[in-house]
Design a protein around this motif. Sequence first.
Motif, PDB file in Angstrom:
ATOM      1  N   ASP A  74      92.620  38.265  38.729  1.00 29.67           N
ATOM      2  CA  ASP A  74      93.208  37.520  37.613  1.00 29.67           C
ATOM      3  C   ASP A  74      92.209  36.502  37.082  1.00 29.67           C
ATOM      4  O   ASP A  74      92.115  36.271  35.879  1.00 29.67           O
ATOM      5  CB  ASP A  74      94.478  36.788  38.074  1.00 29.67           C
ATOM      6  N   ILE A  75      91.471  35.911  38.017  1.00 28.41           N
ATOM      7  CA  ILE A  75      90.542  34.837  37.670  1.00 28.41           C
ATOM      8  C   ILE A  75      89.250  35.009  38.452  1.00 28.41           C
ATOM      9  O   ILE A  75      89.264  35.396  39.625  1.00 28.41           O
ATOM     10  CB  ILE A  75      91.167  33.460  37.989  1.00 28.41           C
ATOM     11  N   ILE A  99      91.882  26.228  38.521  1.00 25.56           N
ATOM     12  CA  ILE A  99      92.887  27.271  38.331  1.00 25.56           C
ATOM     13  C   ILE A  99      94.096  26.725  37.594  1.00 25.56           C
ATOM     14  O   ILE A  99      94.611  27.354  36.654  1.00 25.56           O
ATOM     15  CB  ILE A  99      93.313  27.870  39.687  1.00 25.56           C
ATOM     16  N   ASP A 100      94.564  25.564  38.018  1.00 26.97           N
ATOM     17  CA  ASP A 100      95.739  24.971  37.373  1.00 26.97           C
ATOM     18  C   ASP A 100      95.483  24.689  35.900  1.00 26.97           C
ATOM     19  O   ASP A 100      96.342  24.940  35.050  1.00 26.97           O
ATOM     20  CB  ASP A 100      96.141  23.682  38.082  1.00 26.97           C
ATOM     21  N   LYS A 101      94.308  24.166  35.594  1.00 25.34           N
ATOM     22  CA  LYS A 101      93.992  23.861  34.193  1.00 25.34           C
ATOM     23  C   LYS A 101      93.905  25.140  33.373  1.00 25.34           C
ATOM     24  O   LYS A 101      94.405  25.206  32.246  1.00 25.34           O
ATOM     25  CB  LYS A 101      92.683  23.080  34.091  1.00 25.34           C
ATOM     26  N   LEU A 128      88.335  29.863  29.652  1.00 23.18           N
ATOM     27  CA  LEU A 128      87.215  29.357  30.432  1.00 23.18           C
ATOM     28  C   LEU A 128      87.409  27.874  30.698  1.00 23.18           C
ATOM     29  O   LEU A 128      87.728  27.109  29.789  1.00 23.18           O
ATOM     30  CB  LEU A 128      85.898  29.576  29.676  1.00 23.18           C
ATOM     31  N   VAL A 129      87.230  27.487  31.947  1.00 21.59           N
ATOM     32  CA  VAL A 129      87.231  26.071  32.309  1.00 21.59           C
ATOM     33  C   VAL A 129      85.889  25.753  32.951  1.00 21.59           C
ATOM     34  O   VAL A 129      85.485  26.396  33.920  1.00 21.59           O
ATOM     35  CB  VAL A 129      88.365  25.718  33.296  1.00 21.59           C
ATOM     36  N   LEU A 133      82.592  26.960  37.266  1.00 25.10           N
ATOM     37  CA  LEU A 133      83.519  27.351  36.215  1.00 25.10           C
ATOM     38  C   LEU A 133      84.539  28.375  36.698  1.00 25.10           C
ATOM     39  O   LEU A 133      84.363  29.032  37.714  1.00 25.10           O
ATOM     40  CB  LEU A 133      82.751  27.898  35.006  1.00 25.10           C
ATOM     41  N   ALA A 134      85.621  28.478  35.928  1.00 27.63           N
ATOM     42  CA  ALA A 134      86.682  29.458  36.184  1.00 27.63           C
ATOM     43  C   ALA A 134      86.924  30.238  34.897  1.00 27.63           C
ATOM     44  O   ALA A 134      86.988  29.655  33.809  1.00 27.63           O
ATOM     45  CB  ALA A 134      87.966  28.764  36.626  1.00 27.63           C
ATOM     46  N   ILE A 135      87.063  31.557  35.036  1.00 30.45           N
ATOM     47  CA  ILE A 135      87.203  32.433  33.865  1.00 30.45           C
ATOM     48  C   ILE A 135      88.400  33.354  34.042  1.00 30.45           C
ATOM     49  O   ILE A 135      88.594  33.952  35.101  1.00 30.45           O
ATOM     50  CB  ILE A 135      85.947  33.304  33.670  1.00 30.45           C
TER      51      ILE A 135
END
Length: 232
Positions: free
Chosen positions: A85-86, A105-107, A115-116, A162-164
């Motif tokens: 998922d991420i 993840i929460d954001k 993208l965070v 980062l998280a995508i």
Amino acid sequence: MSVQKNIVAVIPAYNESNTIVHIIQEVLTYCSKIVVVNDCSTDETKELLEKLNNDKVEIIHNIKNLGIGGSMKLGFKRALKTNPDIVIKIDADGQHKPSDIPFFIDKLINEDLSLVKGNRFFDIESLENMPKIKVFGNLITTNLQKIVSGNYKVSDPNNGFLAIRSSSLKKVNFKHLHNDYFFENSLTIVFNALNFKIGEIGIETIYNDEKSSIPVLKAALQMIPVFIFFLF
């Protein structure tokens, strides 16, 4: 973490024998799988990775040095095959805190982002501890990227934490991503060009006495023609 997700972390590694095992152990607390890309390390990184015996950790040994971007593209492709998922990108040098992953993840989920990116400049202590040459180099590249991308909200485009959302990552043509330390910048530019929503989250960055393999000021100046290429 508000919602349970299938999360895969990609960790690029080059000569990180002092930190790689500890980072992997911590990241496993928050992720269902890890893809480590060893970019032809010349220290004991390869040997330490080969001693790991965990089916949640997949290790890729590059047969030639691909650079941070080349390694990440390889890692992204492998991660996407697991249908996550991420996808998380975190460095192996210990500057990032794996315990921050749930906040990413929460954001990403709560604000419906693609993208965070981590932002070192939101944390005063991290900024004070950052080597001044890094502050200056980041100032150059940040302002160049704002001009090129038209996105004036991202203030730490060089950040490697980062998280995508994988559904967004699947739509990216990896040929448009740079192979070396311009990778994070090119990723942000491409996501912006695709009208994906990008957010930032403040993080604490840990700076030790290690010498970076990236010549920060030189890299910042070399990015000028790269950004010009993106403009045209």
